[in-house]
Design a protein around this motif. Structure first.
Motif, PDB file in Angstrom:
ATOM      1  N   ARG A 140       0.498  -6.960   6.483  1.00 48.69           N
ATOM      2  CA  ARG A 140       1.894  -7.355   6.700  1.00 48.69           C
ATOM      3  C   ARG A 140       2.783  -6.132   6.898  1.00 48.69           C
ATOM      4  O   ARG A 140       3.840  -6.223   7.484  1.00 48.69           O
ATOM      5  CB  ARG A 140       2.417  -8.151   5.517  1.00 48.69           C
ATOM      6  N   ASN A 141       2.367  -4.993   6.349  1.00 44.28           N
ATOM      7  CA  ASN A 141       3.192  -3.789   6.396  1.00 44.28           C
ATOM      8  C   ASN A 141       2.555  -2.746   7.304  1.00 44.28           C
ATOM      9  O   ASN A 141       1.346  -2.538   7.274  1.00 44.28           O
ATOM     10  CB  ASN A 141       3.347  -3.196   4.987  1.00 44.28           C
ATOM     11  N   THR A 142       3.402  -2.057   8.062  1.00 45.80           N
ATOM     12  CA  THR A 142       2.919  -0.985   8.918  1.00 45.80           C
ATOM     13  C   THR A 142       2.723   0.278   8.077  1.00 45.80           C
ATOM     14  O   THR A 142       3.218   0.363   6.934  1.00 45.80           O
ATOM     15  CB  THR A 142       3.936  -0.683  10.032  1.00 45.80           C
ATOM     16  N   ASP A 143       2.052   1.256   8.641  1.00 45.13           N
ATOM     17  CA  ASP A 143       1.887   2.534   7.946  1.00 45.13           C
ATOM     18  C   ASP A 143       3.248   3.147   7.626  1.00 45.13           C
ATOM     19  O   ASP A 143       3.440   3.728   6.561  1.00 45.13           O
ATOM     20  CB  ASP A 143       1.066   3.513   8.789  1.00 45.13           C
ATOM     21  N   ALA A 192       7.448   4.748   3.745  1.00 50.20           N
ATOM     22  CA  ALA A 192       8.833   4.674   3.284  1.00 50.20           C
ATOM     23  C   ALA A 192       8.903   4.171   1.842  1.00 50.20           C
ATOM     24  O   ALA A 192       9.679   4.686   1.033  1.00 50.20           O
ATOM     25  CB  ALA A 192       9.652   3.764   4.201  1.00 50.20           C
ATOM     26  N   LEU A 193       8.082   3.184   1.501  1.00 55.65           N
ATOM     27  CA  LEU A 193       8.077   2.652   0.145  1.00 55.65           C
ATOM     28  C   LEU A 193       7.596   3.703  -0.856  1.00 55.65           C
ATOM     29  O   LEU A 193       8.194   3.881  -1.919  1.00 55.65           O
ATOM     30  CB  LEU A 193       7.178   1.414   0.063  1.00 55.65           C
ATOM     31  N   VAL A 194       6.552   4.422  -0.503  1.00 52.09           N
ATOM     32  CA  VAL A 194       6.040   5.473  -1.393  1.00 52.09           C
ATOM     33  C   VAL A 194       7.103   6.552  -1.583  1.00 52.09           C
ATOM     34  O   VAL A 194       7.368   6.983  -2.709  1.00 52.09           O
ATOM     35  CB  VAL A 194       4.723   6.061  -0.846  1.00 52.09           C
ATOM     36  N   ALA A 195       7.737   6.978  -0.491  1.00 51.21           N
ATOM     37  CA  ALA A 195       8.780   8.001  -0.588  1.00 51.21           C
ATOM     38  C   ALA A 195       9.936   7.526  -1.460  1.00 51.21           C
ATOM     39  O   ALA A 195      10.440   8.278  -2.297  1.00 51.21           O
ATOM     40  CB  ALA A 195       9.272   8.369   0.807  1.00 51.21           C
ATOM     41  N   ARG A 196      10.356   6.279  -1.262  1.00 59.43           N
ATOM     42  CA  ARG A 196      11.463   5.725  -2.052  1.00 59.43           C
ATOM     43  C   ARG A 196      11.087   5.653  -3.527  1.00 59.43           C
ATOM     44  O   ARG A 196      11.870   5.990  -4.409  1.00 59.43           O
ATOM     45  CB  ARG A 196      11.838   4.344  -1.506  1.00 59.43           C
ATOM     46  N   THR A 197       9.862   5.223  -3.803  1.00 60.62           N
ATOM     47  CA  THR A 197       9.403   5.098  -5.184  1.00 60.62           C
ATOM     48  C   THR A 197       9.337   6.457  -5.863  1.00 60.62           C
ATOM     49  O   THR A 197       9.752   6.614  -7.014  1.00 60.62           O
ATOM     50  CB  THR A 197       8.023   4.419  -5.220  1.00 60.62           C
TER      51      THR A 197
END
Length: 58
Positions: free
Chosen positions: A34-37, A42-47
């Motif tokens: 469901r999610n692109t690379d 972006a999620l990892v960076a935000r986290t």
């Protein structure tokens, strides 16, 4: 290493037949991602940029 003998046998057999190309990830069963690379990055960076929660529920 946490890998079964059967898995190693499979990898060795693939490598013997097709060398390094055979060790690349193969498509997996199940629904498509469901999610692109880029979304995952972006999620990892935000986290990583957030302070961890305090654990205080008040």
């Amino acid at each position: 290493m946490g890998v079964s003998r059967e898995t190693v046998r499979k990898w060795r057999s693939r490598f013997a037949a097709n060398r390094l190309e055979s060790l690349a990830d193969r498509p997996r069963s199940g629904p498509p991602r469901r999610n692109t690379d880029e979304q995952v990055e972006a999620l990892v960076a935000r986290t990583l940029g957030q302070a961890p929660p305090t654990g205080d529920s008040h």
